[in-house]
Each structure stands twice: as C-alpha cells, then as structure tokens.
Design an enzyme around this catalytic site. Structure first.
Site, PDB file in Angstrom:
ATOM      1  CB  SER A  92      -0.955  -0.061   1.197  1.00 13.70           C
ATOM      2  OG  SER A  92      -1.959   0.915   1.096  1.00 13.70           O
ATOM      3  CG  ASN A 116      -2.544  -5.022  -2.049  1.00 13.04           C
ATOM      4  OD1 ASN A 116      -1.742  -5.830  -1.586  1.00 13.04           O
ATOM      5  ND2 ASN A 116      -3.765  -5.354  -2.412  1.00 13.04           N
ATOM      6  CG  HIS A 236      -5.743  -2.766   0.758  1.00 13.39           C
ATOM      7  ND1 HIS A 236      -5.144  -2.178  -0.347  1.00 13.39           N
ATOM      8  CD2 HIS A 236      -5.177  -2.166   1.842  1.00 13.39           C
ATOM      9  CE1 HIS A 236      -4.269  -1.268   0.051  1.00 13.39           C
ATOM     10  NE2 HIS A 236      -4.263  -1.238   1.378  1.00 13.39           N
TER      11      HIS A 236
END
Length: 258
Positions: A92, A116, A236
């Site tokens: 992320s 991600n 996620h």
C-alpha cells in the site's frame, strides 16, 4: 502468535524487527499499521534473508518526521536505514515508498516488490481518499471501522482484530501525515517506472477495488524488467489474509533478484 508484538532494533533513524541472515530484505507496511503486519512472512523469509521489517516514521516505535512531510521524506528515512543493496517489498503506502526508493536510489535496490500499489486513481477514488485525509485532525484517533470494513468486509477474523488494535494505537499525528501524503500522490510517474533498472514485481488482489489489477499490470508494463501477479480471491490486506501465497511469491522473487 503471528501478530504478537516483537522486539525492535534501531536501524538508522527507524525502529524495525530484524531477523535471519543473508542478503537484506526490507519490508515496509502501510498507513496505520506497524512492522507486525508482516508477521505471517517474517519467520519464513528470515530462513534465507536478513529481514528488516521497519516501523514507518510516526508508526510503531519509529519517531515521526517533521511537520507536513513529503513522500521523499519517507523515502529518505528508509534509504538512511540501508547499509547495503537490498530487495525492498512494500504494501500500500509502503509500496509507494518502495517504488520511490527504487527510482531515487537505484544503486541501493536489487529488486522491488510493490503490493497493492496505486497508479493513476480515477477522479472519484482520488476525491474520496483526499476527503478521508482532510477529515483527520492529527490529535484524536480516527474511527478504524471504515478502513476495517473496506479491508475485511465486516467479517470478524484474527487479521481484522490485529489491524483494529494497530489502528487504535497509532499516533494520530503520524497517521495523518502518512495518510495525507498517500492521498495526494497518484503513484509513480511513467518516466519514473521506465527508469527502474532492477527486477520489479507488482502484485495485488483480484478483489481489490482501489489498488486494482489493472494498475499493477500497467506499472509492470512500463518497467523494463517488470512482472505482475494477481491473487484472484484476495483484496487489500493480502499479506495477512493470503499469507502463504504472498510469502511464496515474495521469497521466489527475492531469490531471483539477488
């Protein structure tokens, strides 16, 4: 035991879980989390690598950066920790930092795995994430329910419980600073991706609505030695929810990169 708090070491300006020996493999978590987010990968990867799972600045035991930091400030903080060329894995916002590290400090990165990662958010997604950043006051703990529901769909699990604990304990100022940078960045530039000269793996979940498979495929297509992997039924938080698949793919990629 997977998500139990582990002992930290000081690595440059940051704190990190350090385990194993061999080539260095750096792990960078996402906003609001901490090094234990890699708890499912640490033991397996440390059999072949010196694993350094950092606490991002302003998270875990790592000190915050000065007020209103930029992406380059987070990147430089991680770069200061690197004593030798290494493989870098980010999730992320951690993937955003890892990619910027590979672009800015190419001599320090032997391979980059971006999990991600976002790239060219559409206008509605960009507006939503910027609005969430603007709602943070930096002094009170944000209600973790919304991100937990986005990540886990409202279904109770040990992974959700661990993330709930981390999000409830994170320093509000550190969280706001990181989330604001994450929200206002739209991912690496085309030129930056084309300049990455090491192997690059872009991996995401098939059920991921924000860091979509299309984004990972587009980035992999721009990196000269890029590849894309999609875990079809993951979303996620796949390093936690699909730990075995993620660990195997990271281990294989890292061994090829060194």
């Amino acid at each position: 035991m997977t998500w139990t708090t582990r002992q930290r070491s000081e690595v440059g300006p940051l704190c990190a879980i350090v385990a194993g020996g061999g080539p260095t493999l750096v792990l960078i978590h996402g906003v609001g989390l901490r090094a234990e987010a890699w708890g499912a990968q640490l033991d397996a990867l440390s059999k072949d690598f010196r694993v350094v799972a950092i606490d991002m600045p302003g998270h875990g035991d790592s000190a915050a950066l000065p007020a209103e930091p930029s992406l380059s400030d987070y990147t430089q903080a991680v770069a200061t920790c690197l004593e030798e060329p290494c493989v870098v894995v980010g999730h992320s916002f951690g993937a955003m930092i890892a990619l910027d590290l590979a672009i800015t400090y190419p001599e320090q990165v032997m391979g980059i795995a971006a999990l991600n990662a976002i790239f060219r958010r559409n206008p509605s997604a960009r507006d939503a994430v910027i609005a969430r950043a603007a709602s943070l006051d930096g002094s009170s703990v944000a209600d973790p329910t919304a991100p937990l529901d986005r990540w886990f769909g409202g279904i109770p699990s040990p992974e959700r419980a661990a993330c709930a604990d981390w999000l409830s304990c994170v320093d509000p100022a550190g969280y706001k600073a990181a989330y604001t940078v994450f929200a206002h960045s739209n991912g690496p530039t085309d030129a930056g991706l084309k300049a990455i000269n090491c192997p690059a793996l872009f991996m995401t979940g098939g059920q991921e609505p924000n860091s979509t498979p299309a984004m990972s495929r587009a980035m992999a297509g721009l990196v000269p030695n890029g590849q894309c992997a999609v875990i079809d039924d993951a979303a996620h938080m796949m390093p936690m929810t699909h730990a075995a698949d993620v660990t195997v793919r990271i281990a294989s990629f890292a061994k090829e990169s060194v």
